[in-house]
Design a protein around this motif. Structure first.
Motif, PDB file in Angstrom:
ATOM      1  N   MET A   2      17.863 -26.716  42.273  1.00  0.00           N
ATOM      2  CA  MET A   2      18.942 -27.372  41.536  1.00  0.00           C
ATOM      3  C   MET A   2      18.440 -28.069  40.271  1.00  0.00           C
ATOM      4  O   MET A   2      19.061 -27.958  39.199  1.00  0.00           O
ATOM      5  CB  MET A   2      19.676 -28.363  42.440  1.00  0.00           C
ATOM      6  CG  MET A   2      20.862 -29.060  41.764  1.00  0.00           C
ATOM      7  SD  MET A   2      22.108 -27.915  41.098  1.00  0.00           S
ATOM      8  CE  MET A   2      22.803 -27.241  42.618  1.00  0.00           C
ATOM      9  N   GLU A   3      17.359 -28.794  40.374  1.00  0.00           N
ATOM     10  CA  GLU A   3      16.872 -29.500  39.190  1.00  0.00           C
ATOM     11  C   GLU A   3      16.441 -28.528  38.099  1.00  0.00           C
ATOM     12  O   GLU A   3      16.682 -28.770  36.906  1.00  0.00           O
ATOM     13  CB  GLU A   3      15.723 -30.440  39.561  1.00  0.00           C
ATOM     14  CG  GLU A   3      16.160 -31.626  40.400  1.00  0.00           C
ATOM     15  CD  GLU A   3      17.310 -32.393  39.757  1.00  0.00           C
ATOM     16  OE1 GLU A   3      17.236 -32.705  38.550  1.00  0.00           O
ATOM     17  OE2 GLU A   3      18.300 -32.676  40.457  1.00  0.00           O
ATOM     18  N   ALA A   4      15.817 -27.427  38.485  1.00  0.00           N
ATOM     19  CA  ALA A   4      15.430 -26.411  37.500  1.00  0.00           C
ATOM     20  C   ALA A   4      16.659 -25.816  36.832  1.00  0.00           C
ATOM     21  O   ALA A   4      16.690 -25.614  35.604  1.00  0.00           O
ATOM     22  CB  ALA A   4      14.606 -25.311  38.169  1.00  0.00           C
ATOM     23  N   LEU A   5      17.689 -25.535  37.610  1.00  0.00           N
ATOM     24  CA  LEU A   5      18.922 -24.977  37.056  1.00  0.00           C
ATOM     25  C   LEU A   5      19.619 -25.986  36.149  1.00  0.00           C
ATOM     26  O   LEU A   5      20.135 -25.624  35.083  1.00  0.00           O
ATOM     27  CB  LEU A   5      19.852 -24.545  38.187  1.00  0.00           C
ATOM     28  CG  LEU A   5      19.389 -23.338  39.017  1.00  0.00           C
ATOM     29  CD1 LEU A   5      20.184 -23.238  40.313  1.00  0.00           C
ATOM     30  CD2 LEU A   5      19.519 -22.044  38.219  1.00  0.00           C
ATOM     31  N   ARG A   6      19.634 -27.247  36.546  1.00  0.00           N
ATOM     32  CA  ARG A   6      20.284 -28.287  35.744  1.00  0.00           C
ATOM     33  C   ARG A   6      19.597 -28.487  34.395  1.00  0.00           C
ATOM     34  O   ARG A   6      20.225 -28.937  33.428  1.00  0.00           O
ATOM     35  CB  ARG A   6      20.290 -29.609  36.510  1.00  0.00           C
ATOM     36  CG  ARG A   6      21.401 -29.728  37.536  1.00  0.00           C
ATOM     37  CD  ARG A   6      21.318 -31.041  38.261  1.00  0.00           C
ATOM     38  NE  ARG A   6      22.514 -31.299  39.065  1.00  0.00           N
ATOM     39  CZ  ARG A   6      22.584 -32.161  40.057  1.00  0.00           C
ATOM     40  NH1 ARG A   6      21.509 -32.874  40.375  1.00  0.00           N
ATOM     41  NH2 ARG A   6      23.704 -32.336  40.728  1.00  0.00           N
ATOM     42  N   SER A   7      18.318 -28.161  34.341  1.00  0.00           N
ATOM     43  CA  SER A   7      17.577 -28.368  33.096  1.00  0.00           C
ATOM     44  C   SER A   7      17.848 -27.283  32.058  1.00  0.00           C
ATOM     45  O   SER A   7      17.444 -27.422  30.904  1.00  0.00           O
ATOM     46  CB  SER A   7      16.069 -28.406  33.394  1.00  0.00           C
ATOM     47  OG  SER A   7      15.590 -27.114  33.741  1.00  0.00           O
ATOM     48  N   ARG A   8      18.531 -26.209  32.463  1.00  0.00           N
ATOM     49  CA  ARG A   8      18.781 -25.099  31.551  1.00  0.00           C
ATOM     50  C   ARG A   8      20.110 -25.308  30.824  1.00  0.00           C
ATOM     51  O   ARG A   8      21.061 -25.875  31.375  1.00  0.00           O
ATOM     52  CB  ARG A   8      18.815 -23.776  32.309  1.00  0.00           C
ATOM     53  CG  ARG A   8      17.606 -23.542  33.200  1.00  0.00           C
ATOM     54  CD  ARG A   8      16.315 -23.608  32.419  1.00  0.00           C
ATOM     55  NE  ARG A   8      16.202 -22.504  31.482  1.00  0.00           N
ATOM     56  CZ  ARG A   8      15.334 -22.446  30.495  1.00  0.00           C
ATOM     57  NH1 ARG A   8      14.499 -23.452  30.293  1.00  0.00           N
ATOM     58  NH2 ARG A   8      15.296 -21.395  29.695  1.00  0.00           N
ATOM     59  N   PRO A   9      20.216 -24.836  29.583  1.00  0.00           N
ATOM     60  CA  PRO A   9      21.464 -25.026  28.836  1.00  0.00           C
ATOM     61  C   PRO A   9      22.644 -24.251  29.408  1.00  0.00           C
ATOM     62  O   PRO A   9      23.797 -24.647  29.249  1.00  0.00           O
ATOM     63  CB  PRO A   9      21.117 -24.546  27.425  1.00  0.00           C
ATOM     64  CG  PRO A   9      19.910 -23.684  27.585  1.00  0.00           C
ATOM     65  CD  PRO A   9      19.160 -24.241  28.748  1.00  0.00           C
ATOM     66  N   GLN A  10      22.362 -23.155  30.093  1.00  0.00           N
ATOM     67  CA  GLN A  10      23.411 -22.363  30.741  1.00  0.00           C
ATOM     68  C   GLN A  10      22.794 -21.716  31.975  1.00  0.00           C
ATOM     69  O   GLN A  10      21.819 -20.982  31.875  1.00  0.00           O
ATOM     70  CB  GLN A  10      23.960 -21.283  29.806  1.00  0.00           C
ATOM     71  CG  GLN A  10      25.140 -20.517  30.373  1.00  0.00           C
ATOM     72  CD  GLN A  10      25.604 -19.403  29.446  1.00  0.00           C
ATOM     73  OE1 GLN A  10      24.788 -18.750  28.789  1.00  0.00           O
ATOM     74  NE2 GLN A  10      26.913 -19.181  29.376  1.00  0.00           N
ATOM     75  N   ALA A  11      23.360 -22.013  33.142  1.00  0.00           N
ATOM     76  CA  ALA A  11      22.781 -21.517  34.385  1.00  0.00           C
ATOM     77  C   ALA A  11      23.879 -21.001  35.308  1.00  0.00           C
ATOM     78  O   ALA A  11      25.067 -21.296  35.114  1.00  0.00           O
ATOM     79  CB  ALA A  11      21.966 -22.611  35.079  1.00  0.00           C
TER      80      ALA A  11
END
Length: 240
Positions: free
Chosen positions: A119-128
């Motif tokens: 989740m944290e990795a996905l949240r760090s992306r501009p579009q996930a």
């Protein structure tokens, strides 16, 4: 979602629907990481240019090992595709509890743990995006595969709640509901089967369109019946 340039993780991506999803995502410009258990299929994926990670996601250690391998990696798309079905029909004998446990872990526990862990990795992306592959049997169960149907229905429920939680964030949540697809898991089943190619293209098209659901093939008909007459859908599918 603009797929080109994204990094996607496809579980169960060395065979069947997952392999075709991985190929279609790469064709559209994504970098794709696949997981699998079979050494020969993993080697084949690597020879085809995929990054392949060995992981038995029916085991919690396998899930944790995969998450460790992905630590610090930019992941834009998580496709929870890996799944299995096990015989659980008292008309044919006593089911094997170990098979039931593996089915529950792979079909339900692993996707949830991967979502939490990434989740944290996905949240760090501009579009996930998170893509959970369930089944038409998540809408109405069959009598012959109650554990499989239960896991897919539970993952559908989880997906709907997750989508509501992540509304307004940069993470989109898609549920893909395939019909009977021509894969190794359905090799002994007669009747009409959708090709893995058509199924994968439909799912990736839904990803590109930021759809909430990809009702693939005959699941479109089943979904329509469920909306109008849920009792009829259940009656049709229970003997499937």
């Amino acid at each position: 979602m603009l797929i080109a340039g994204k990094t996607a993780l496809v579980t169960g991506g060395t065979d069947g629907i997952g392999r075709r999803i991985a190929q279609e995502l790469r064709r559209r410009g994504a970098h794709v990481i696949v997981t699998g258990r079979n050494p020969d299929r993993l080697d084949r994926a690597r020879s085809e240019g995929f990054e392949a990670i060995a992981a038995d996601l029916s085991d919690r250690d396998g899930v944790e090992g995969l998450l460790r391998a992905l630590t610090g990696r930019p992941i834009d798309v998580l496709v929870n595709n890996a799944g299995m079905g096990a015989a659980h029909d008292f008309r044919q004998g006593i089911p094997d509890p170990a098979d039931d446990e593996r089915t529950i872990r792979l079909n339900l526990d692993a996707p949830i743990r991967l979502i939490v862990g990434l989740m944290e990795a996905l949240r760090s992306r501009p579009q996930a995006m998170i893509v959970n592959v369930t089944s038409g049997l998540a809408l109405a169960p069959s009598a012959g595969a109650p554990v499989y149907c239960a896991t897919k229905a539970a993952l559908r429920s989880y997906t709907q709640s997750l989508r509501a939680q992540l509304k307004g964030t940069t993470i989109h949540v898609l549920e893909a509901l395939p019909p009977v697809v021509d894969t190794a898991m359905t090799a002994g089943r007669r009747g009409r089967k959708l090709s893995v190619e058509r199924c994968a293209v439909a799912i990736v098209d839904a990803m590109a369109a930021n759809a909430d659901e990809a009702n693939v093939g005959l699941v479109k008909v089943l979904k329509a019946v469920c909306l109008v007459a849920p009792w009829l859908a259940r009656r049709i599918m229970i003997g499937f």
